[in-house]
Design an enzyme around this catalytic site. Structure first.
Site, PDB file in Angstrom:
ATOM      1  CD  GLU A 100      -3.215  -0.753   1.974  1.00  0.00           C
ATOM      2  OE1 GLU A 100      -4.294  -0.443   1.450  1.00  0.00           O
ATOM      3  OE2 GLU A 100      -3.040  -0.821   3.203  1.00  0.00           O
ATOM      4  CG  HIS A 119      -2.918   3.222   5.524  1.00  0.00           C
ATOM      5  ND1 HIS A 119      -4.271   3.442   5.375  1.00  0.00           N
ATOM      6  CD2 HIS A 119      -2.750   1.879   5.434  1.00  0.00           C
ATOM      7  CE1 HIS A 119      -4.880   2.281   5.180  1.00  0.00           C
ATOM      8  NE2 HIS A 119      -3.983   1.320   5.214  1.00  0.00           N
ATOM      9  CG  HIS A 121      -5.909  -1.303   8.919  1.00  0.00           C
ATOM     10  ND1 HIS A 121      -5.122  -2.425   8.813  1.00  0.00           N
ATOM     11  CD2 HIS A 121      -5.783  -0.636   7.737  1.00  0.00           C
ATOM     12  CE1 HIS A 121      -4.529  -2.438   7.616  1.00  0.00           C
ATOM     13  NE2 HIS A 121      -4.902  -1.357   6.954  1.00  0.00           N
ATOM     14  CG  HIS A 191      -8.546  -0.344   4.012  1.00  0.00           C
ATOM     15  ND1 HIS A 191      -7.936  -0.125   2.799  1.00  0.00           N
ATOM     16  CD2 HIS A 191      -7.536  -0.598   4.883  1.00  0.00           C
ATOM     17  CE1 HIS A 191      -6.616  -0.265   2.941  1.00  0.00           C
ATOM     18  NE2 HIS A 191      -6.359  -0.541   4.187  1.00  0.00           N
TER      19      HIS A 191
HETATM   20 MN    MN Z   1      -4.375  -0.770   4.884  1.00  0.00          MN
END
Ligand code: MN
Length: 260
Positions: A100, A119, A121, A191
């Protein structure tokens, strides 16, 4: 035969060849701060075994620095790899890299003001990406930077309804960056979320308080209708609280280093 995506070692990481282009070494302090940021985000519950934090390269503004594929809490200075905006590595040296990384690449490409990206979750934020007609917005002065409605990235709009929801190429990264627009936070349906900052410390601070705001907003919604921050309050608090980012960083860094 029944196969699982987890059976494929390339599914969550990949090994790519380094480009041959020269790359000036990044400031060692920046590399050290990225390693620290990884540990802080783990300690603060923003990342677990997954999630990542990057910073724009201090000598090459068209490149960024991101750990190789590994759990954030284990990242050290020597695990940090230089990438260009097409997701190509300069110094991965055969080590696996995050699939990612295109989240980071395309946000840096689209937003010259962005110097760091987180980034994750982080769990309390995810529900706000999956519930319709319930904007994720600032409920407390510490979350003022979220504003009055964080955008939600819907991967189905650009890639259909059979993806693994991961941002695994430039096209998806660019679509995510477009959803982010000029906001500070973008939710990713089903996500997680991505947070940006004008410096590494600010991105870390915002990632922590994005998770915090989500918990507060969910708690508030259980009790009754919420009086949210107005657009003006969000703007003003964001500006004032931003002056306190170093105070939080200094504390979290000491904790991450086990000194307190
Ligand atoms: Mn991710």
């Amino acid at each position: 035969m029944c196969t699982s995506i987890l059976d494929d070692p390339a599914a969550l990481a990949e090994v790519i060849s380094d480009t041959n282009a020269a790359s000036a070494p990044a400031d060692p302090t920046l590399l050290s701060d990225i390693a620290t940021a990884n540990r802080i985000l783990f300690r603060e519950g923003v990342v677990d075994a997954f999630g990542h934090v990057s910073a724009r390269h201090d000598k090459h503004p068209d490149r960024f620095l991101l750990a190789r594929n590994m759990a954030p809490a284990l990242v050290t200075d020597s695990d940090i790899v230089t990438f260009d905006f097409d997701g190509r590595a300069f110094d991965a040296q055969g080590r696996g890299v995050y699939l990612e990384r295109f989240i980071h690449a395309e946000i840096y490409r689209a937003r010259p003001d962005v110097m760091a990206v987180v980034h994750s979750h982080s769990a309390a934020v995810v529900p706000f990406g999956i519930v319709k007609n319930l904007p994720f917005r600032a409920v407390c002065h510490m979350g003022g930077f979220i504003g009055i409605c964080a955008p939600i990235f819907e991967i189905r709009d650009v890639a259909g309804d059979e993806t693994d929801l991961l941002i695994r190429n430039s096209m998806l990264g660019a679509a995510l960056a477009k959803s982010l627009g000029d906001s500070n936070v973008v939710l990713m349906r089903g996500h997680g979320s991505t947070v940006i900052g004008n410096r590494l410390r600010q991105a870390v601070f915002r990632a922590v308080y994005t998770e915090n705001n989500a918990r507060l907003q969910a708690e508030g919604l259980r009790l009754g209708p919420i009086t949210y921050l107005s657009e003006g309050e969000a703007r003003t608090t964001a500006r004032v609280i931003d002056m306190q980012v170093d105070r939080a960083w200094d504390l979290w860094k000491m904790q991450a280093e086990g000194k307190i």
